[in-house]
Scaffold this motif. Structure first.
Motif, short mmCIF file in Angstrom:
data_model
loop_
_atom_site.label_atom_id
_atom_site.label_comp_id
_atom_site.label_asym_id
_atom_site.label_seq_id
_atom_site.Cartn_x
_atom_site.Cartn_y
_atom_site.Cartn_z
N MET A 137 -1.79 6.12 -1.43
CA MET A 137 -3.06 5.43 -1.24
C MET A 137 -3.58 5.63 0.18
N LYS A 180 -7.25 7.35 0.23
CA LYS A 180 -8.45 6.61 0.61
C LYS A 180 -9.27 7.34 1.67
N TYR A 213 -13.41 -3.18 4.20
CA TYR A 213 -13.95 -1.86 3.86
C TYR A 213 -14.56 -1.21 5.10
N GLN A 250 0.85 -1.19 0.00
CA GLN A 250 0.00 0.00 0.00
C GLN A 250 0.89 1.24 0.00
N GLU A 286 -10.42 0.12 -4.00
CA GLU A 286 -9.25 -0.50 -4.64
C GLU A 286 -8.36 -1.18 -3.61
N HIS A 287 -8.09 -0.48 -2.51
CA HIS A 287 -7.24 -1.06 -1.46
C HIS A 287 -7.88 -2.33 -0.91
N CYS A 288 -9.17 -2.30 -0.66
CA CYS A 288 -9.85 -3.47 -0.10
C CYS A 288 -9.89 -4.63 -1.09
N ASP A 326 -11.74 -0.28 7.72
CA ASP A 326 -10.93 0.87 7.29
C ASP A 326 -11.75 2.15 7.25
N TRP A 357 -13.58 7.35 -1.93
CA TRP A 357 -14.04 6.00 -1.60
C TRP A 357 -13.61 4.97 -2.65
N VAL A 378 -10.67 4.79 -4.07
CA VAL A 378 -9.33 4.34 -3.66
C VAL A 378 -9.44 3.36 -2.50
N LEU A 379 -10.36 3.61 -1.58
CA LEU A 379 -10.58 2.68 -0.47
C LEU A 379 -11.06 1.33 -1.02
#
Length: 99
Positions: free
Chosen positions: A20, A24, A65, A16, A33-35, A68, A28, A30-31
């Protein structure tokens, strides 16, 4: 369980980038994508352990999700010890559930 913890650390922190972490908080997508990256990485470990199921990916994604998002809403500092501990404990519980 060690493979899941390794994949958790790798995909939640190791892969990460700093942009990012900041993005994030404001975006939302980007969040999400991270998840997706995290849930996909942990699911790959589950595939290698021969215990993957589609519902586990969904559980990991939705749970990550929610966890975070809660952390983002309650602290501006991603390294806030209190929220970092809560975050990591909840993610470890997730891993225990899917194993």
């Amino acid at each position: 369980m060690l493979w899941l913890i390794f994949s958790h650390v790798l995909f939640d922190a190791g892969l990460q980038p700093s942009w990012m972490i900041e993005a994030k908080k404001k975006n939302w997508i980007v969040l999400v994508e991270h998840c997706l990256i995290w849930a996909g990485g942990v699911s790959l470990a589950l595939v290698l352990l021969e215990c993957y199921a589609w519902w586990k990916f969904v559980f990991l994604f939705v749970g990550h999700y929610a966890i975070d998002l809660y952390k983002i809403k309650h602290t501006n500092d991603p390294l806030d010890k209190k929220y970092l501990l809560i975050d990591q404990c909840l993610h470890l519980i997730q891993l225990g559930v899917v194993l």
